[in-house]
Design a protein around this motif. Structure first.
Motif, PDB file in Angstrom:
ATOM      1  N   SER A  43      34.671  53.228  66.054  1.00 30.19           N
ATOM      2  CA  SER A  43      33.328  52.802  66.495  1.00 30.19           C
ATOM      3  C   SER A  43      32.463  52.623  65.428  1.00 30.19           C
ATOM      4  O   SER A  43      31.665  52.395  65.137  1.00 30.19           O
ATOM      5  N   SER A  44      32.525  53.676  64.384  1.00 28.87           N
ATOM      6  CA  SER A  44      31.864  54.560  62.981  1.00 28.87           C
ATOM      7  C   SER A  44      32.254  53.520  61.855  1.00 28.87           C
ATOM      8  O   SER A  44      33.535  53.431  61.425  1.00 28.87           O
ATOM      9  N   SER A  45      31.308  53.404  60.834  1.00 27.59           N
ATOM     10  CA  SER A  45      31.645  53.138  59.942  1.00 27.59           C
ATOM     11  C   SER A  45      32.568  54.023  58.937  1.00 27.59           C
ATOM     12  O   SER A  45      32.088  55.218  59.112  1.00 27.59           O
ATOM     13  N   GLU A  46      33.627  53.951  58.134  1.00 28.65           N
ATOM     14  CA  GLU A  46      34.294  55.255  56.827  1.00 28.65           C
ATOM     15  C   GLU A  46      33.356  55.109  56.309  1.00 28.65           C
ATOM     16  O   GLU A  46      33.314  54.155  54.992  1.00 28.65           O
ATOM     17  N   TRP A  95      25.506  51.157  51.346  1.00 31.32           N
ATOM     18  CA  TRP A  95      24.231  50.571  51.705  1.00 31.32           C
ATOM     19  C   TRP A  95      25.553  49.163  52.917  1.00 31.32           C
ATOM     20  O   TRP A  95      26.014  49.489  52.793  1.00 31.32           O
ATOM     21  N   GLN A  96      24.272  49.216  53.845  1.00 29.00           N
ATOM     22  CA  GLN A  96      25.021  48.311  54.543  1.00 29.00           C
ATOM     23  C   GLN A  96      25.954  46.751  54.266  1.00 29.00           C
ATOM     24  O   GLN A  96      25.696  46.237  53.690  1.00 29.00           O
ATOM     25  N   VAL A 146      29.359  42.335  51.617  1.00 26.76           N
ATOM     26  CA  VAL A 146      29.485  41.441  52.716  1.00 26.76           C
ATOM     27  C   VAL A 146      27.904  41.152  53.369  1.00 26.76           C
ATOM     28  O   VAL A 146      27.258  41.980  53.716  1.00 26.76           O
ATOM     29  N   ILE A 147      27.636  40.192  53.649  1.00 24.26           N
ATOM     30  CA  ILE A 147      26.701  39.918  54.123  1.00 24.26           C
ATOM     31  C   ILE A 147      26.996  39.023  55.756  1.00 24.26           C
ATOM     32  O   ILE A 147      27.563  37.773  55.701  1.00 24.26           O
ATOM     33  N   GLY A 148      26.757  39.520  56.540  1.00 21.93           N
ATOM     34  CA  GLY A 148      27.643  38.414  58.066  1.00 21.93           C
ATOM     35  C   GLY A 148      26.148  37.488  57.882  1.00 21.93           C
ATOM     36  O   GLY A 148      25.102  37.549  58.015  1.00 21.93           O
TER      37      GLY A 148
END
Length: 455
Positions: A43-46, A95-96, A146-148
């Motif tokens: 559930s959390s990003s590494e 960053w994101q 990566v751009i969602g």
């Protein structure tokens, strides 16, 4: 009698260290010997990822028939050489959607005949340079963004070159920096990784795909991928060497390679498959085979591509197919071609290539983590290239001084056996008929043992 390159004692120490690291697994085994993944909070990003691998390949061939040889011929006496690499892949989430990756590596060893003598060279773990002493280099240093886009998300597990976390299925991915072109282009689930599947150069990549690369197979460039539902469209621009097959110094794009690849994903009777079409064009100072032959006719010498290079281009295409047939059986095929009028710039002297094979997991004999692969490939030269090599010319990998031309035919079979959760041992056999397209030499058999660890 076999001829063997001397192995530096430091190599043995490094390999022992690698095995010690491998024994400290990322996963543990249950009582049946099956690997059990260590639970993670997906559930959390590494934020960080550190993975590594080590691969040792010992390859040899017996003596074979060869009435003559040239500067780039495969040694007709028996040879036995080894290669070793130890690498760490370190990733940091910035960053994101953004990741920074660095990949230091230690290499050691030589390819048979110093990686010469066969167009479809028998070891993808052998570089075009070799050394007795281990040496450090940096194959990869790149930024991935990566751009969602709209649509569902997918969970990614922590892996070599991949941070654990959630990511949109539909996205635009930009990769910039130093890496290998074939990290992104011309990939195939069954034939692409010489550390775990086939070894032959013309099976792990399209034989005629003359992709930008230094002598170790890496370059500087940028790639963008648009992933949408069952389609992906990729494009990239990469730096070619200053001269064919040379080491790169600095960053420049006067000598450059452009490519685009369209990937289609599908289901056949509930089993996944992919079809890819890749088109590329190299632009740089490269020679025409005909110009080299014309100059040799005027001077009375041997044709030499280095004397007639001028700025020009060479296009090519690769068709790449893979299909899972059952849960443990998959097939693949590639067909590739390039212009054939110009010298090979970075990869190997193959102007036409057709390859096909299969990969079978060991479910049927109670070893699901084992794998066997069987494949064949036929490589060919263009008419211009045939004339050049018949007149005594040499290329990046081949050149016997003369040529009694025939298509180069290669068969390969391997068996990969899992020893524990992170260690695999493989046995590999290859049969090469008409090595370097020469009916007067060979055939030759290649045998290899490969030990691969991931941690």
């Amino acid at each position: 009698m076999f001829q063997r390159k001397k192995t530096n004692p430091v190599f043995l120490s490094l390999f022992a260290l690698c095995l010690c690291l491998a024994i400290s697994p990322q996963a543990r085994a249950d009582d049946t010997g099956q690997a059990i993944s260590v639970p993670q909070d997906q559930s959390s990003s590494e934020p960080w990822s550190v993975h590594g691998q080590a691969t040792f390949v010992n390859q040899w061939h017996p003596s074979f028939t060869a009435p003559y040889g040239g500067a780039n011929s495969l040694d007709s006496n028996g040879q036995n050489n080894e290669t070793f690499d130890l690498s760490v892949m370190i990733g940091r989430r910035l960053w994101q959607g953004a990741e920074l990756w660095i990949n230091p590596e230690i290499d050691q060893g030589f390819g048979l005949s110093n990686t010469l003598g066969v167009a479809g060279y028998p070891s993808g773990e052998a570089y075009k340079v070799g050394a007795n002493a281990p040496y450090l280099r940096l194959p990869r240093l790149f930024l991935r963004q990566v751009i969602g886009l709209d649509g569902p998300r997918q969970q990614l597990e922590s892996a070599l070159g991949q941070l654990a976390g959630s990511q949109p299925v539909n996205n635009v991915t930009l990769t910039v920096g130093k890496f290998s072109v074939v990290d992104i282009f011309d990939t195939n689930s069954y034939a692409h990784d010489p550390r775990s599947d086939f070894l032959n150069w013309s099976l792990i990549d399209g034989g005629s795909f003359d992709y930008a690369a230094d002598p170790w197979g890496f370059t500087v460039g940028a790639a963008v991928e648009w992933n949408q539902d069952r389609w992906t469209l990729r494009g990239g621009v990469f730096q070619l060497s200053e001269t064919p097959n040379a080491k790169m110094s600095g960053v420049h794009f006067r000598q450059r390679s452009f490519m685009t690849e369209l990937e289609e994903r599908h289901q056949w009777q509930g089993h996944p498959g992919k079809l890819k079409l890749l088109v590329f064009i190299n632009q740089g100072d490269m020679a025409s085979y005909q110009n080299a032959l014309q100059l040799a006719n005027l001077t009375g010498g041997v044709p030499d591509v280095s004397q007639v290079r001028r700025y020009s281009s060479n296009p090519g295409v690769v068709l790449n197919f893979e299909q899972e047939l059952t849960s443990d059986l998959g097939v693949f095929a590639r067909a590739s071609a390039n212009g054939g009028h110009k010298e090979t710039y970075e990869f190997t002297e193959i102007n036409r290539s057709v390859a096909a094979g299969l990969s079978l997991a060991g479910n049927r004999w109670g070893r699901p983590d084992d794998k066997v692969g069987v494949a064949g490939v036929v490589n060919a030269l263009s008419s211009d290239a045939r004339q050049y090599f018949a007149a005594g010319g040499t290329g990046l990998l081949i050149g016997d001084g003369q040529l009694n031309y025939a298509r180069e035919k290669i068969a390969e079979i391997y068996y990969s056996m899992r020893l524990n959760s992170c260690l695999k041992l493989s046995a590999d056999y290859q049969r090469v008929v008409n090595p370097a397209y020469n009916k007067d030499r060979g055939p030759v058999s290649f045998y290899a043992l490969r030990l691969h660890a991931e941690y």
